[in-house]
Design a protein around this motif. Sequence first.
Motif, PDB file in Angstrom:
ATOM      1  N   HIS A  78       0.876  -1.189   0.000  1.00 29.97           N
ATOM      2  CA  HIS A  78       0.000   0.000   0.000  1.00 29.97           C
ATOM      3  C   HIS A  78       0.910   1.235   0.000  1.00 29.97           C
ATOM      4  O   HIS A  78       1.166   1.810   1.062  1.00 29.97           O
ATOM      5  CB  HIS A  78      -0.864   0.044   1.260  1.00 29.97           C
ATOM      6  N   HIS A 256      -3.249 -12.509   3.731  1.00 32.47           N
ATOM      7  CA  HIS A 256      -3.165 -12.579   5.199  1.00 32.47           C
ATOM      8  C   HIS A 256      -3.356 -14.027   5.657  1.00 32.47           C
ATOM      9  O   HIS A 256      -2.412 -14.642   6.099  1.00 32.47           O
ATOM     10  CB  HIS A 256      -4.135 -11.634   5.928  1.00 32.47           C
ATOM     11  N   ASP A 307       3.249  -6.421   2.564  1.00 29.93           N
ATOM     12  CA  ASP A 307       2.107  -5.602   3.013  1.00 29.93           C
ATOM     13  C   ASP A 307       2.563  -4.187   3.340  1.00 29.93           C
ATOM     14  O   ASP A 307       1.945  -3.509   4.169  1.00 29.93           O
ATOM     15  CB  ASP A 307       1.429  -6.243   4.246  1.00 29.93           C
TER      16      ASP A 307
END
Length: 394
Positions: A78, A256, A307
């Motif tokens: 992100h 995840h 992540d």
Amino acid sequence: MTTTSTPTTTAITHISQLVTNDPSLGEGPLGLIQDAAVVIDGDRIAWVGASSKAPATDNAVDAGGRAALPGFVDSHSHLLFAGDRTAEFNARMSGRPYSAGGIRTTVAATRAATDEALHATVARYLAEALRQGTTTQETKSGYGLTVEDEARALRIAAEHTDEVTFLGAHIVPPDYADDPAGYVGLVTGPMLDACAPHARWVDVFCETGAFDGDQARAVLTAGKARGLVPRVHANQLGHGPGVQLAVELGAASADHCTHLSAADIDALAQSDTVATLLPGAEFSTRAQWPDARPLLDAGATVALSTDCNPGSSFTSSMPFCIALAVRDMGMTPDEAVWSATAGGARALRRTDVGRIAPGARADLALLDAPSHVHLAYRPGVPLVSAVWHKGVRV
Ligand SMILES: [Zn+2]
């Protein structure tokens, strides 16, 4: 000068141990070759084999007995954000309560940021990752959460990487706190219209407190209808419908996978949906580790990814994730290296990256170590000593 340069060939010789991820080229699932050479022609791998048999080339690089592997494929990050959440992390790690708004803090800062600031942030973290051996990087929107801000994030991301994911359904923004259904309508309607041209993937945070199974299904189905391929933030904080939904909708990955039932593991193992584990998130929140062992033993495909984001996992380091996966998630060093390279490529449905074989993109990392096992054996040490990206040494 406006002449086009002719691609030149380069041989990298005396690689102590080469991870090809092609079992037809060497030993085991990693396709290991001892005392290997790789020939690069332009942006592609042209030849792989024993160093003593390397063909003549324009240039030569002596690896000096160091190991090499495919550039890392980081399939989940992100990077379109602004603002700083150091205080939040510090409070969490110090056992102090912290009342700021988590993702909402980043949303406010990102909306207020200029295009130039967002470009600079993406470029900075891509460069940081590249220095650590990451040659393919997926990244997402999700901190804009308006039609304009989500489309802007994706437009900017697409100038930096081919792997761009629309995550308008990250959280319900404060302006829609009383009308989550209205927000899902926005995401699946005007926001998707504005964002689909700039993205390859559609993602949703399917979790208690974010989007439930029905809302997630609506987002992913709408995205599919616009030609985007689903991936899902699934089963991070607790058991839920995310993994089953990902499998049912043919998602490229369920990301995840920290809290899995036996049925979830079975569904992943029977599907083409990759289970992507993100140990940086558990590290940074002191949460329970995902367990790779039951997934691998059941035959699921496992990827590892950073992540990278400012709230819950502010690392761009794939070697760090490999070390965590080996130490705390039941993976062998070979499995973790495979998952960080070939596994990431599977999660992005790419066959041109994550392996070192003729025809593949010339992306590779040279380690200041004799074996890829050192990535877990020597955690925290900057072992990546040279990186080739699209055939160019960076
Ligand atoms: Zn994420």
